[in-house]
Design an enzyme around this catalytic site. Structure first.
Site, mmCIF file in Angstrom:
data_model
loop_
_atom_site.group_PDB
_atom_site.id
_atom_site.type_symbol
_atom_site.label_atom_id
_atom_site.label_comp_id
_atom_site.label_asym_id
_atom_site.label_seq_id
_atom_site.Cartn_x
_atom_site.Cartn_y
_atom_site.Cartn_z
ATOM 1 N N ARG A 73 -4.217 -9.539 -8.340
ATOM 2 C CA ARG A 73 -3.904 -10.209 -7.439
ATOM 3 C C ARG A 73 -4.457 -11.449 -8.401
ATOM 4 N NH1 ARG A 73 -3.699 -7.258 -3.067
ATOM 5 N NH2 ARG A 73 -5.042 -5.305 -3.418
ATOM 6 N N THR A 127 2.726 1.012 -1.911
ATOM 7 C CA THR A 127 1.335 1.177 -0.869
ATOM 8 C C THR A 127 1.512 1.899 -0.526
ATOM 9 O OG1 THR A 127 0.291 -0.176 0.278
ATOM 10 C CG2 THR A 127 2.635 -0.553 0.343
ATOM 11 N N ASP A 129 -0.395 2.382 1.647
ATOM 12 C CA ASP A 129 -0.133 2.208 3.582
ATOM 13 C C ASP A 129 0.939 2.251 4.197
ATOM 14 O OD1 ASP A 129 -3.022 1.361 2.780
ATOM 15 O OD2 ASP A 129 -2.580 -1.110 2.929
#
Ligand code: ATP
Length: 327
Positions: A73, A127, A129
């Site tokens: 990040r 991802t 998720d």
């Protein structure tokens, strides 16, 4: 002169990134382009960690989780001054196209980058998720589901031997997809996700009657978004007199040998991304919807929150409805 194309990974890593890197190098070369790796996401873009990649860089990586080129990040990339440095680094090497494996945050960053620099990008949703609007599938989800399946199967063995309730917490950030699919496919007795909500106290009568009929274990799958795994375990102990344990699966869900499906999806996502560039796409996210690939705009992807498929939600509501008279 050959066109130059780069790839980077941003945000959380997933299993499937390495197969994507392998396909990237091989297909870029097959399409007469020069492939480059950017190490450590947007941080590497700013710090000029941009290097040519070859077949030997991707030999033997298909079976490995994570990403060989690292992910990161980057707070700096949110500032235009650093994005300008990143663009200069790419231009200095003559790179005009960039594939980004990441989530919607990464794609928002890339959209700004494209508008400021004119450097083309294609985002590949990656991802576990599975929470990106506009795509039914994100790279890494199938491998994560496989790991959760194996974990629940193993926990079931000990739960049934020891007369216990196991509360198993899955990842997913604010999205209940991993918990929902895992609960449906592992024969769980309880599934708690934000998309369905409800009060687990409603299950008391149902579960008590099952216990008196001889049930000797429970599996409850709870999304991390509910933030109540410990409370659910206490409820089993206090309200049902059933010894309970919480298992937080955590980061084991992100790693591991990529599944066949994730290897195939990595292959297909990258192929479509490169073909898209060659067909003139300049800033898009390659999505997989209703068994087809489609290029979508950044607005399609970030303007609405992801919604779990209605059919799956209906199935889960039916499956996990408290039914006090079941024996
Ligand atoms: P994951 O699902 O794993 O969290 P993500 O891509 O959504 O993946 P984020 O942390 O949201 O992860 O974003 C990754 C990086 O993208 C950030 O560290 C930042 O560098 C960049 N980024 C995110 N949002 C923006 C934005 N609005 N403007 C510029 N850059 C951004």
């Amino acid at each position: 002169m050959k066109q130059k194309i780069a790839i980077l990974c941003s945000g959380g890593d997933v299993s499937g990134m390495n197969p994507a890197l392998k396909r990237f190098v091989e297909y870029a070369i097959a399409r007469d382009m020069e492939p480059y790796f950017v190490y450590h996401g947007f941080e590497g873009l700013i710090d000029n960690k941009i290097v040519p990649s070859t077949y030997s860089d991707v030999a033997g990586i298909m079976t490995r989780g994570g990403t060989k080129i690292g992910s990161a990040r980057s707070e700096r990339f949110k500032e235009s001054s650093y994005r300008r440095i990143a663009a200069d680094n790419l231009r200095a090497q003559g790179i005009t196209m960039l594939i980004v494996l990441g989530g919607d945050g990464s794609f928002m960053g890339m959209e700004k980058f494209y508008r400021e620099s004119g450097i083309s990008f294609c985002g590949i949703p990656s991802t576990i998720d599975n929470d990106i609007n506009g795509t039914d599938y994100c790279l890494g989800v199938d491998t994560a589901l496989g790991i959760i399946k194996n974990s629940i199967d193993q926990i079931r063995d000990t739960a049934s031997s020891f007369r216990r309730a196991f509360v198993i917490e899955t990842m997913g950030r604010n999205c209940g997809y991993l918990a929902l699919v895992s609960a449906l496919t592992s024969g769980a007795e309880l599934c708690l996700i934000p998309e369905i909500g409800g009060d687990f106290n409603d299950y008391k009568e149902d579960f008590a009657s099952q216990i008196s009929s001889g049930r000797d274990y429970f599996i409850a799958v709870v999304s991390e978004a509910m933030k109540n795994s410990d409370t659910v375990a206490e409820w089993f102990e206090k309200e049902l007199g059933f010894e309970a344990r919480v298992t937080v699966l955590g980061h084991i869900q992100r790693g591991g040998n990529p599944s066949v499906y994730d290897r195939l999806m990595a292959y297909r996502f990258v192929t479509y991304a490169i073909d898209g560039f060659l067909a003139g796409k300049t800033h898009s996210v390659i999505c997989y919807t209703k068994s087809h690939f489609a290029f979508k705009t950044i607005d399609d992807v970030v303007s609405h929150p992801y919604r779990i498929d209605d059919e799956l939600l209906t199935l889960a509501r039916e499956q996990f409805r408290p039914s006090p008279h079941r024996t």
